[in-house]
Motif scaffolding. Structure first.
Motif, PDB file in Angstrom:
ATOM      1  N   UNK A   1     -12.258   7.164  -2.459  1.00  0.00           N
ATOM      2  CA  UNK A   1     -12.756   8.410  -3.056  1.00  0.00           C
ATOM      3  C   UNK A   1     -12.151   9.631  -2.376  1.00  0.00           C
ATOM      4  N   UNK A   2     -12.052   9.596  -1.075  1.00  0.00           N
ATOM      5  CA  UNK A   2     -11.477  10.717  -0.343  1.00  0.00           C
ATOM      6  C   UNK A   2     -10.034  10.965  -0.769  1.00  0.00           C
ATOM      7  N   UNK A   3      -9.270   9.900  -0.900  1.00  0.00           N
ATOM      8  CA  UNK A   3      -7.877  10.035  -1.319  1.00  0.00           C
ATOM      9  C   UNK A   3      -7.780  10.577  -2.739  1.00  0.00           C
ATOM     10  N   UNK A   4      -8.622  10.075  -3.613  1.00  0.00           N
ATOM     11  CA  UNK A   4      -8.631  10.553  -5.005  1.00  0.00           C
ATOM     12  C   UNK A   4      -9.027  12.025  -5.063  1.00  0.00           C
ATOM     13  N   UNK A   5     -10.086  12.403  -4.358  1.00  0.00           N
ATOM     14  CA  UNK A   5     -10.511  13.804  -4.341  1.00  0.00           C
ATOM     15  C   UNK A   5      -9.404  14.719  -3.812  1.00  0.00           C
TER      16      UNK A   5
ATOM     17  N   UNK B   1     -10.114  30.270  -4.951  1.00  0.00           N
ATOM     18  CA  UNK B   1      -9.898  28.886  -5.375  1.00  0.00           C
ATOM     19  C   UNK B   1     -11.130  28.058  -5.015  1.00  0.00           C
ATOM     20  N   UNK B   2     -12.278  28.403  -5.594  1.00  0.00           N
ATOM     21  CA  UNK B   2     -13.540  27.770  -5.222  1.00  0.00           C
ATOM     22  C   UNK B   2     -13.585  26.314  -5.662  1.00  0.00           C
ATOM     23  N   UNK B   3     -13.160  26.013  -6.879  1.00  0.00           N
ATOM     24  CA  UNK B   3     -13.200  24.633  -7.366  1.00  0.00           C
ATOM     25  C   UNK B   3     -12.306  23.734  -6.511  1.00  0.00           C
ATOM     26  N   UNK B   4     -11.135  24.216  -6.172  1.00  0.00           N
ATOM     27  CA  UNK B   4     -10.237  23.451  -5.294  1.00  0.00           C
ATOM     28  C   UNK B   4     -10.895  23.216  -3.947  1.00  0.00           C
ATOM     29  N   UNK B   5     -11.537  24.229  -3.421  1.00  0.00           N
ATOM     30  CA  UNK B   5     -12.208  24.116  -2.133  1.00  0.00           C
ATOM     31  C   UNK B   5     -13.335  23.094  -2.171  1.00  0.00           C
ATOM     32  N   UNK B   6     -14.136  23.129  -3.217  1.00  0.00           N
ATOM     33  CA  UNK B   6     -15.266  22.181  -3.332  1.00  0.00           C
ATOM     34  C   UNK B   6     -14.745  20.751  -3.392  1.00  0.00           C
ATOM     35  N   UNK B   7     -13.711  20.516  -4.185  1.00  0.00           N
ATOM     36  CA  UNK B   7     -13.168  19.160  -4.301  1.00  0.00           C
ATOM     37  C   UNK B   7     -12.565  18.714  -2.971  1.00  0.00           C
ATOM     38  N   UNK B   8     -11.873  19.595  -2.290  1.00  0.00           N
ATOM     39  CA  UNK B   8     -11.272  19.247  -1.001  1.00  0.00           C
ATOM     40  C   UNK B   8     -12.360  18.996   0.054  1.00  0.00           C
ATOM     41  N   UNK B   9     -13.428  19.754   0.009  1.00  0.00           N
ATOM     42  CA  UNK B   9     -14.532  19.517   0.944  1.00  0.00           C
ATOM     43  C   UNK B   9     -15.257  18.204   0.634  1.00  0.00           C
ATOM     44  N   UNK B  10     -15.290  17.801  -0.642  1.00  0.00           N
ATOM     45  CA  UNK B  10     -15.812  16.468  -0.985  1.00  0.00           C
ATOM     46  C   UNK B  10     -14.928  15.379  -0.393  1.00  0.00           C
ATOM     47  N   UNK B  11     -13.621  15.587  -0.428  1.00  0.00           N
ATOM     48  CA  UNK B  11     -12.688  14.649   0.194  1.00  0.00           C
ATOM     49  C   UNK B  11     -12.955  14.569   1.697  1.00  0.00           C
ATOM     50  N   UNK B  12     -13.171  15.710   2.305  1.00  0.00           N
ATOM     51  CA  UNK B  12     -13.497  15.776   3.733  1.00  0.00           C
ATOM     52  C   UNK B  12     -14.770  15.002   4.042  1.00  0.00           C
ATOM     53  N   UNK B  13     -15.790  15.196   3.211  1.00  0.00           N
ATOM     54  CA  UNK B  13     -17.055  14.501   3.404  1.00  0.00           C
ATOM     55  C   UNK B  13     -16.882  12.986   3.282  1.00  0.00           C
TER      56      UNK B  13
END
Length: 167
Positions: free
Chosen positions: A71-75, A96-108
């Protein structure tokens, strides 16, 4: 601005590469004559590998690590695509809020995977499913890369949150 954009793109691609390497490569736990990851265990003396299946007592923990790393790689890849799309679609001055949210999901997700592996590594490597003694090992470079990818995706996510589209 062009240099900043190039840096952000290179940083994001580096984060994705770290995630791919740490997810795929067989070096989360290494010893003198073996290496193991979340997919298989390999005997380096005989060059034979054995898939990690539900025969292992801690298979659920391994599956959780597998799922969250994927999931992290996909996000991370989706965040890059969204960034490229937002780069051309956002108005000047928007973030770039949407990009940030998706990247922070990858981080999580990568944090969850590495944390589960860190917490459960003793039980994982005492499993009766291994053909050899793997409890006398140490963390490998793929595990370290996962934690580095966590830091990179966190920094990247925060950068996207702060970044505004400028001329």
């Amino acid at each position: 601005m062009l240099i900043l954009l190039a840096f952000i793109i290179v940083f994001h691609i580096t984060s994705a590469a770290l995630l791919f390497i740490s997810t795929i490569d067989n070096a989360w736990w290494v010893g003198d004559n073996f290496s193991t990851d979340v997919w298989r265990m390999c005997d380096t003396n005989t060059s034979t590998c054995m898939a990690i299946t539900d025969d292992f007592s801690e298979y659920q923990s391994i599956q959780a690590v597998q799922a969250t790393m994927i999931l992290s790689t996909i996000f991370c890849c989706v965040a890059f695509l969204v960034f490229i799309l937002q780069l051309f679609r956002l108005k000047q001055g928007e973030r770039f809020v949407l990009t940030s949210v998706i990247q922070l999901l990858s981080c999580l997700c990568v944090m969850i995977a590495a944390s589960i592996y860190t917490d459960r590594h003793e039980d994982l490597h005492r499993s009766h499913g291994y053909r050899m003694e793997v409890s006398k090992g140490q963390y490998g470079y793929s595990f370290v890369l996962a934690w580095i990818a966590f830091a990179f995706t966190l920094i990247s996510g925060v950068m996207y949150l702060v970044l505004r589209k400028r001329k």
